[in-house]
Design a protein around this motif. Structure first.
Motif, short mmCIF file in Angstrom:
data_model
loop_
_atom_site.label_atom_id
_atom_site.label_comp_id
_atom_site.label_asym_id
_atom_site.label_seq_id
_atom_site.Cartn_x
_atom_site.Cartn_y
_atom_site.Cartn_z
N ASN A 24 41.27 -86.51 -121.26
CA ASN A 24 41.87 -85.74 -122.36
C ASN A 24 41.52 -84.26 -122.19
O ASN A 24 40.43 -83.93 -121.73
N ILE A 25 42.46 -83.41 -122.58
CA ILE A 25 42.15 -81.99 -122.69
C ILE A 25 41.75 -81.75 -124.13
O ILE A 25 42.43 -82.20 -125.06
N VAL A 26 40.62 -81.11 -124.30
CA VAL A 26 40.11 -80.94 -125.66
C VAL A 26 39.81 -79.48 -125.96
O VAL A 26 39.59 -78.67 -125.05
N VAL A 27 39.82 -79.17 -127.26
CA VAL A 27 39.27 -77.89 -127.72
C VAL A 27 37.84 -78.20 -128.11
O VAL A 27 37.59 -79.07 -128.94
N ALA A 28 36.89 -77.53 -127.45
CA ALA A 28 35.49 -77.79 -127.74
C ALA A 28 34.81 -76.49 -128.13
O ALA A 28 35.21 -75.42 -127.68
N ALA A 29 33.83 -76.64 -128.98
CA ALA A 29 33.05 -75.45 -129.36
C ALA A 29 31.78 -75.44 -128.55
O ALA A 29 30.98 -76.37 -128.61
N LEU A 30 31.64 -74.38 -127.74
CA LEU A 30 30.45 -74.23 -126.91
C LEU A 30 29.75 -72.97 -127.36
O LEU A 30 30.35 -71.90 -127.33
N ASN A 31 28.54 -73.09 -127.81
CA ASN A 31 27.81 -71.93 -128.35
C ASN A 31 28.65 -71.19 -129.39
O ASN A 31 28.69 -69.97 -129.42
N GLY A 32 29.34 -71.95 -130.20
CA GLY A 32 30.09 -71.34 -131.29
C GLY A 32 31.45 -70.78 -130.90
O GLY A 32 32.15 -70.21 -131.71
N GLU A 33 31.85 -70.95 -129.64
CA GLU A 33 33.14 -70.41 -129.24
C GLU A 33 34.10 -71.53 -128.87
O GLU A 33 33.70 -72.50 -128.22
N LEU A 34 35.36 -71.40 -129.30
CA LEU A 34 36.33 -72.45 -129.00
C LEU A 34 36.84 -72.29 -127.57
O LEU A 34 37.34 -71.23 -127.19
N THR A 35 36.70 -73.33 -126.77
CA THR A 35 37.17 -73.27 -125.39
C THR A 35 37.96 -74.52 -125.06
O THR A 35 37.85 -75.55 -125.72
N LEU A 36 38.76 -74.40 -124.01
CA LEU A 36 39.61 -75.49 -123.57
C LEU A 36 38.96 -76.19 -122.39
O LEU A 36 38.62 -75.54 -121.41
N LYS A 37 38.77 -77.49 -122.50
CA LYS A 37 38.11 -78.22 -121.41
C LYS A 37 38.80 -79.56 -121.20
O LYS A 37 39.55 -80.03 -122.06
N ARG A 38 38.46 -80.18 -120.04
CA ARG A 38 38.93 -81.53 -119.84
C ARG A 38 37.73 -82.46 -119.83
O ARG A 38 36.68 -82.12 -119.26
N VAL A 39 37.88 -83.59 -120.51
CA VAL A 39 36.78 -84.56 -120.52
C VAL A 39 36.82 -85.32 -119.19
O VAL A 39 37.88 -85.82 -118.80
N ARG A 40 35.68 -85.36 -118.49
CA ARG A 40 35.61 -86.06 -117.21
C ARG A 40 34.51 -87.10 -117.23
O ARG A 40 33.46 -86.88 -117.84
N LYS A 41 34.76 -88.18 -116.54
CA LYS A 41 33.71 -89.17 -116.38
C LYS A 41 33.30 -89.15 -114.92
O LYS A 41 34.10 -89.46 -114.04
N ILE A 42 32.06 -88.71 -114.67
CA ILE A 42 31.57 -88.64 -113.29
C ILE A 42 30.34 -89.54 -113.18
O ILE A 42 29.35 -89.30 -113.87
N LYS A 43 30.42 -90.54 -112.34
CA LYS A 43 29.33 -91.50 -112.16
C LYS A 43 28.83 -92.05 -113.50
O LYS A 43 27.63 -92.06 -113.79
N GLY A 44 29.76 -92.44 -114.33
CA GLY A 44 29.41 -93.07 -115.59
C GLY A 44 28.96 -92.13 -116.68
O GLY A 44 28.68 -92.55 -117.80
N LYS A 45 28.90 -90.82 -116.38
CA LYS A 45 28.48 -89.87 -117.41
C LYS A 45 29.63 -88.96 -117.80
O LYS A 45 30.48 -88.63 -116.96
N LEU A 46 29.62 -88.55 -119.08
CA LEU A 46 30.72 -87.72 -119.58
C LEU A 46 30.40 -86.24 -119.43
O LEU A 46 29.28 -85.80 -119.70
N TYR A 47 31.42 -85.50 -119.01
CA TYR A 47 31.27 -84.05 -118.85
C TYR A 47 32.46 -83.33 -119.46
O TYR A 47 33.55 -83.90 -119.56
#
Lengths: 81, 427
Positions: A24-47
């Motif tokens: 999924n492409i998500v809007v995520a807040a990183l350190n209080g700022e809205l950014t566009l990211k893609r959720v990835r599963k790498i070796k069983g962990k989410l990034y």
């Protein structure tokens, strides 16, 4: 987000009611700022990954200061200059 | 009323947004989360909403901004002007979400709604309450508290309890006798819904200090001292529902102009004409009664006997400042209409309701009602408002520079203006 066909000044339709799943492409807040990211599963962990390879994926876990704000479901691209 | 309602066990929920104005500011501005935030009144005069973190810093309701400016300068406190366009829009989204749980929703104020669950079949009220909290949080990112009980007064009390006790996770359900008793015992009379300063004084003189002793008051005495209203309240505390849902705005506090049409209207332009006329009439009534309106709502509906696809809708907006400006009222009415108009139905009725009425000569009391020691703040606010009015007349037709200084810390109207829609970084 060129790989995802999202360009500058595009309009995103974001659904906050959805739970994000990998790819999924998500809007995520990183350190209080809205950014566009893609959720990835790498070796069983989410990034959260930027499509740009110069940026390292950020692990999603208890310690990371991030909030997934909503899932991008549509993109509206302006074609009139 | 019919015996079926009185015999039936009633269930009411009160859903209330925590620190509403601050929570609205936090939806889009994530930097405001988990840190002290206050929202200022019109003209950036004093604090009218505080985050929990700001409350812990002993910033008080109504505290003048100049007293806390230093905290902002030092980067400890975040400050915002009131963004009524955002709050009104978020409030109506809040109501819409609640309508998904029961059709019987009473908008009690901008940030709280009563829900009638009596006819709903919820096996487990705890999980229903949790579902409400989760849904409101996920859909519009607002934290809410839910209080559930057999009367509106007790639901209000339950909500208060949920808010004051973080370990309850925002949910308090008053169902069994002992829980109700202990909650009543812990509630001082001045914190009961419907008990104002005059009754508080009277009750305390009579040795009634908490809700439990009030609920045990003799019926005759209650009626004698506090009229039928007071008796109703005592019954409500005992778990006997006496205060009904008000899904239509209270006529005493509103000016409503609504008419059924002679012939049904389907086109937006016809409705627009009708709504403009009603708004104009409502405004004239407002002038006649020498009042200002804080909110405006517009309703439209088609033939209620057309049960198959009956359409009825209404939309509410809050004015930036309470107003009796006809131009502003009519413009707002038309814009609200365009938000709820849907092509298809043959509309039979439309209406315009002006709410939150205050006398032209009086400052708005609603911000601080029920709070103590507000005389100085009230004076402050009165002076500010009058100054604002004089200045705004002077600035009409010149530039909007004054407007900017007045709401100098205004956040974007994220949900109602395309040009102010939030921007996202893409790296």
């Amino acid at each position: 987000m060129k790989d995802a066909c999202i360009r500058e000044k595009d309009l995103l339709i974001v659904d906050c009611s959805l739970t994000a799943v990998p790819e999924n492409i998500v809007v995520a807040a990183l350190n209080g700022e809205l950014t566009l990211k893609r959720v990835r599963k790498i070796k069983g962990k989410l990034y959260l990954a930027a499509e740009n390879k110069n940026y390292k994926p950020i692990p999603i876990n208890e310690e990371s200061d991030l909030i997934i704000w909503g899932v991008v479901v549509h993109v509206i691209h302006h074609i009139k200059p | 009323m019919s015996s079926t309602t009185s015999n039936h066990k009633r269930i009411f929920a009160l859903v209330d947004v925590n620190n509403f104005y601050v929570s609205c500011e936090r939806i889009f501005d994530l930097k405001l989360r988990d840190r002290p935030v206050v929202v200022l009144s019109n003209n950036d005069g004093c604090c009218i909403a505080r985050s929990n973190e700001a409350k812990e810093m002993n910033i008080t309701m109504g505290q003048p901004f100049f007293q806390i400016r230093r905290l902002e300068d030092e980067g400890i406190l975040k400050v915002r002007s009131s963004n009524y366009a955002l709050y009104a829009d978020i409030s109506s989204r809040f109501r819409e979400i609640l309508l998904g749980f029961t059709p019987d929703v009473e908008v009690y104020s901008i940030d709280e709604c009563f829900l009638d669950f009596s006819k709903m079949n919820f096996k487990n009220l705890d999980s229903a309450a949790a579902e409400i909290r989760n849904t409101v949080w996920r859909w519009i990112h607002l934290p809410v508290c839910v209080g559930i009980a057999s009367t509106k007064t007790l639901a209000k009390l339950a909500n208060h309890t949920a808010k004051k006790n973080p370990e309850l996770n925002g949910i308090c359900i008053l169902q069994d006798e002992s829980a109700i008793r202990s909650c009543l015992e812990k509630t001082e009379v001045e914190n009961i819904w419907g008990i104002g300063p005059a009754y508080t004084k009277l009750l305390k003189q009579n040795g009634i200090f908490n809700a439990l002793s009030l609920s045990e008051m003799d019926d005759l005495q209650a009626r004698k001292q506090m009229t039928i209203q007071g008796l109703r309240l005592v019954h409500e505390l005992r778990g006997i529902s006496c205060i009904e849902m008000e899904t239509h705005p209270d006529p005493k506090k509103n000016i409503a102009v609504s008419r059924s049409f002679g012939a049904p209207a389907a086109e937006l332009k016809d409705l627009r004409e009708a709504v403009a006329v009603y708004a104009k009439r409502a405004c004239e009534k407002l002038w006649h009664e020498k009042r200002l309106a804080s909110t405006i709502s517009v309703m439209i509906r088609d033939n209620p006997f057309n049960t198959e696809r009956f359409y009825s809708n209404y939309q509410l907006a809050a004015f930036q400042n309470p107003t009796d400006n006809m131009n502003e009222i009519m413009k707002t009415a038309i814009s609200l209409l365009s938000q709820i108009y849907k092509k298809g139905p043959n509309y039979k009725k439309a209406g315009v309701i002006l709410g939150g009425l205050i006398p032209v000569s009086e400052r708005p009391g609603m911000l601080f009602s029920g709070k103590k020691g507000r005389t100085a703040d009230a004076l402050n606010l009165l002076i500010q408002r009058q100054t604002a009015k004089k200045l705004s007349f002077a600035s009409t037709g010149t530039s909007s520079a004054f407007w900017h200084t007045k709401f100098s810390k205004l956040s974007p109207r994220c949900t109602t203006r395309w040009e102010e829609i939030p921007r996202v970084r893409s790296q």
